[in-house]
Design a protein around this motif. Sequence first.
Motif, PDB file in Angstrom:
ATOM      1  N   GLU A 148      36.699  44.717  48.898  1.00 43.98           N
ATOM      2  CA  GLU A 148      37.731  45.367  48.089  1.00 43.98           C
ATOM      3  C   GLU A 148      37.586  44.897  46.649  1.00 43.98           C
ATOM      4  O   GLU A 148      37.400  43.691  46.395  1.00 43.98           O
ATOM      5  CB  GLU A 148      39.129  45.038  48.629  1.00 43.98           C
ATOM      6  CG  GLU A 148      39.352  45.518  50.066  1.00 43.98           C
ATOM      7  CD  GLU A 148      40.723  45.162  50.580  1.00 43.98           C
ATOM      8  OE1 GLU A 148      41.492  44.553  49.801  1.00 43.98           O
ATOM      9  OE2 GLU A 148      41.025  45.489  51.748  1.00 43.98           O
ATOM     10  N   PRO A 149      37.651  45.795  45.690  1.00 45.53           N
ATOM     11  CA  PRO A 149      37.416  45.396  44.294  1.00 45.53           C
ATOM     12  C   PRO A 149      38.468  44.452  43.735  1.00 45.53           C
ATOM     13  O   PRO A 149      38.201  43.687  42.815  1.00 45.53           O
ATOM     14  CB  PRO A 149      37.416  46.738  43.543  1.00 45.53           C
ATOM     15  CG  PRO A 149      38.181  47.675  44.419  1.00 45.53           C
ATOM     16  CD  PRO A 149      37.900  47.246  45.824  1.00 45.53           C
ATOM     17  N   GLU A 150      39.685  44.482  44.285  1.00 37.13           N
ATOM     18  CA  GLU A 150      40.737  43.615  43.744  1.00 37.13           C
ATOM     19  C   GLU A 150      40.774  42.228  44.389  1.00 37.13           C
ATOM     20  O   GLU A 150      41.612  41.402  44.013  1.00 37.13           O
ATOM     21  CB  GLU A 150      42.102  44.288  43.896  1.00 37.13           C
ATOM     22  CG  GLU A 150      42.592  44.457  45.323  1.00 37.13           C
ATOM     23  CD  GLU A 150      42.044  45.727  45.956  1.00 37.13           C
ATOM     24  OE1 GLU A 150      42.450  46.040  47.098  1.00 37.13           O
ATOM     25  OE2 GLU A 150      41.214  46.402  45.309  1.00 37.13           O
ATOM     26  N   GLN A 151      39.902  41.993  45.347  1.00 35.05           N
ATOM     27  CA  GLN A 151      39.855  40.684  45.994  1.00 35.05           C
ATOM     28  C   GLN A 151      38.468  40.081  45.816  1.00 35.05           C
ATOM     29  O   GLN A 151      37.470  40.796  45.690  1.00 35.05           O
ATOM     30  CB  GLN A 151      40.188  40.799  47.481  1.00 35.05           C
ATOM     31  CG  GLN A 151      41.617  41.238  47.766  1.00 35.05           C
ATOM     32  CD  GLN A 151      41.899  41.276  49.252  1.00 35.05           C
ATOM     33  OE1 GLN A 151      41.013  41.058  50.079  1.00 35.05           O
ATOM     34  NE2 GLN A 151      43.155  41.569  49.612  1.00 35.05           N
ATOM     35  N   PHE A 152      38.437  38.795  45.819  1.00 34.56           N
ATOM     36  CA  PHE A 152      37.150  38.094  45.750  1.00 34.56           C
ATOM     37  C   PHE A 152      37.128  36.974  46.785  1.00 34.56           C
ATOM     38  O   PHE A 152      38.175  36.450  47.198  1.00 34.56           O
ATOM     39  CB  PHE A 152      36.905  37.525  44.341  1.00 34.56           C
ATOM     40  CG  PHE A 152      37.744  36.323  44.002  1.00 34.56           C
ATOM     41  CD1 PHE A 152      37.299  35.027  44.257  1.00 34.56           C
ATOM     42  CD2 PHE A 152      39.005  36.498  43.415  1.00 34.56           C
ATOM     43  CE1 PHE A 152      38.078  33.929  43.943  1.00 34.56           C
ATOM     44  CE2 PHE A 152      39.778  35.399  43.105  1.00 34.56           C
ATOM     45  CZ  PHE A 152      39.323  34.110  43.369  1.00 34.56           C
ATOM     46  N   PHE A 153      35.925  36.631  47.179  1.00 31.63           N
ATOM     47  CA  PHE A 153      35.714  35.559  48.163  1.00 31.63           C
ATOM     48  C   PHE A 153      34.398  34.864  47.824  1.00 31.63           C
ATOM     49  O   PHE A 153      33.361  35.522  47.699  1.00 31.63           O
ATOM     50  CB  PHE A 153      35.664  36.128  49.583  1.00 31.63           C
ATOM     51  CG  PHE A 153      35.302  35.105  50.629  1.00 31.63           C
ATOM     52  CD1 PHE A 153      36.237  34.208  51.097  1.00 31.63           C
ATOM     53  CD2 PHE A 153      34.003  35.037  51.135  1.00 31.63           C
ATOM     54  CE1 PHE A 153      35.899  33.263  52.059  1.00 31.63           C
ATOM     55  CE2 PHE A 153      33.665  34.112  52.096  1.00 31.63           C
ATOM     56  CZ  PHE A 153      34.616  33.210  52.563  1.00 31.63           C
ATOM     57  N   HIS A 154      34.451  33.559  47.669  1.00 31.70           N
ATOM     58  CA  HIS A 154      33.265  32.764  47.358  1.00 31.70           C
ATOM     59  C   HIS A 154      33.170  31.607  48.355  1.00 31.70           C
ATOM     60  O   HIS A 154      34.195  31.033  48.757  1.00 31.70           O
ATOM     61  CB  HIS A 154      33.321  32.197  45.934  1.00 31.70           C
ATOM     62  CG  HIS A 154      33.390  33.255  44.869  1.00 31.70           C
ATOM     63  ND1 HIS A 154      32.399  34.179  44.660  1.00 31.70           N
ATOM     64  CD2 HIS A 154      34.369  33.534  43.955  1.00 31.70           C
ATOM     65  CE1 HIS A 154      32.716  34.982  43.661  1.00 31.70           C
ATOM     66  NE2 HIS A 154      33.932  34.609  43.217  1.00 31.70           N
ATOM     67  N   MET A 207      40.563  35.905  37.498  1.00 31.93           N
ATOM     68  CA  MET A 207      40.696  35.692  38.949  1.00 31.93           C
ATOM     69  C   MET A 207      41.794  34.666  39.212  1.00 31.93           C
ATOM     70  O   MET A 207      41.832  33.616  38.557  1.00 31.93           O
ATOM     71  CB  MET A 207      39.367  35.217  39.547  1.00 31.93           C
ATOM     72  CG  MET A 207      38.273  36.278  39.488  1.00 31.93           C
ATOM     73  SD  MET A 207      36.730  35.729  40.260  1.00 31.93           S
ATOM     74  CE  MET A 207      36.290  34.340  39.213  1.00 31.93           C
ATOM     75  N   GLU A 208      42.631  35.009  40.131  1.00 37.54           N
ATOM     76  CA  GLU A 208      43.688  34.093  40.549  1.00 37.54           C
ATOM     77  C   GLU A 208      43.367  33.606  41.958  1.00 37.54           C
ATOM     78  O   GLU A 208      43.277  34.397  42.902  1.00 37.54           O
ATOM     79  CB  GLU A 208      45.038  34.807  40.528  1.00 37.54           C
ATOM     80  CG  GLU A 208      46.190  33.898  40.937  1.00 37.54           C
ATOM     81  CD  GLU A 208      47.517  34.645  40.948  1.00 37.54           C
ATOM     82  OE1 GLU A 208      48.517  34.051  41.399  1.00 37.54           O
ATOM     83  OE2 GLU A 208      47.546  35.818  40.533  1.00 37.54           O
TER      84      GLU A 208
END
Length: 290
Positions: free
Chosen positions: A166-172, A48-49
């Motif tokens: 979206e599978p290519e993005q992440f949010f925490h 993850m970037e």
Amino acid sequence: MSSFSTRALTLLSSVFGASGLLLVGVAVSTDYWLLMEEGIVLQQNQTMEVKMALHSGLWRVCFVAGPEKGRCVASEYFTEPEIEITTENTANILKMVRTATPFPMVSLLFVFTAFVISNIGHIRPQRTILAFVSGIFFILSGLSLVVGLVLYISSINDEVMNRPREPEQFFHYHYGWSFAFAASSFLLKEGAGVMSVYLFMKRYAEEELYRPHPALYRPRMSDCSDYSGQFLHPDSWAPPQRGRSPSDVSSDISIQLNQTPPPSYSTHQMHTNTNPAPLKCVGGGTQQSS
């Protein structure tokens, strides 16, 4: 035992109130209510970037990663700050959490008022109503704070649910220690409010216990002393006269009508015997004048 419990309630309500005031003051003035980070997932090595990371409070947003790294921006409630945010949902979260800001401020005002009134009530415990008023303000402060916390959480959850997956993005995101301080302050303020109200009930009960019954008050018997005959024990009072039958009353009236005063009695003497002279003080006591 009762005095010990009263002192314990006084001490605990003061400690809980002071702790609640301190925690909500720190929570309102710091900017670690919410921590967010978002980025992309690299498909090659599944790493993850991080594109942006920030922590925000009620008054300020600070960026720890991304193009705005190291910059802190004040939360503008009437105009939009000129900052670069990666996605629109993150910007909406920062906008929506502003609706919860007034409630912690009102809570801070209420708990400060309650703390001042509570300390005045501890200094002057004879004013029992102050303990009740401070308890009400503590409870109102806790209720105002919990309303703000619920609005804060619900506004974040609504924006997170509307965020496209979206599978290519992440949010925490997660809540920081400022939010934990505010939640702990709610528990402390409610505890202080309950103890203050219970302290008022105990003080009021003690006043009623030691307050003389109105039946113990008797008229003053003389003017010689401020305390002569003012508070007499009921055992020393004359027993009440029982009700007399009509036959006894009619017999007494007939006897009085048949009796005549002795000839040697004059009108002046009869008047003197009928109206005795008032009591006079002689040697610190009372004596009837002739």
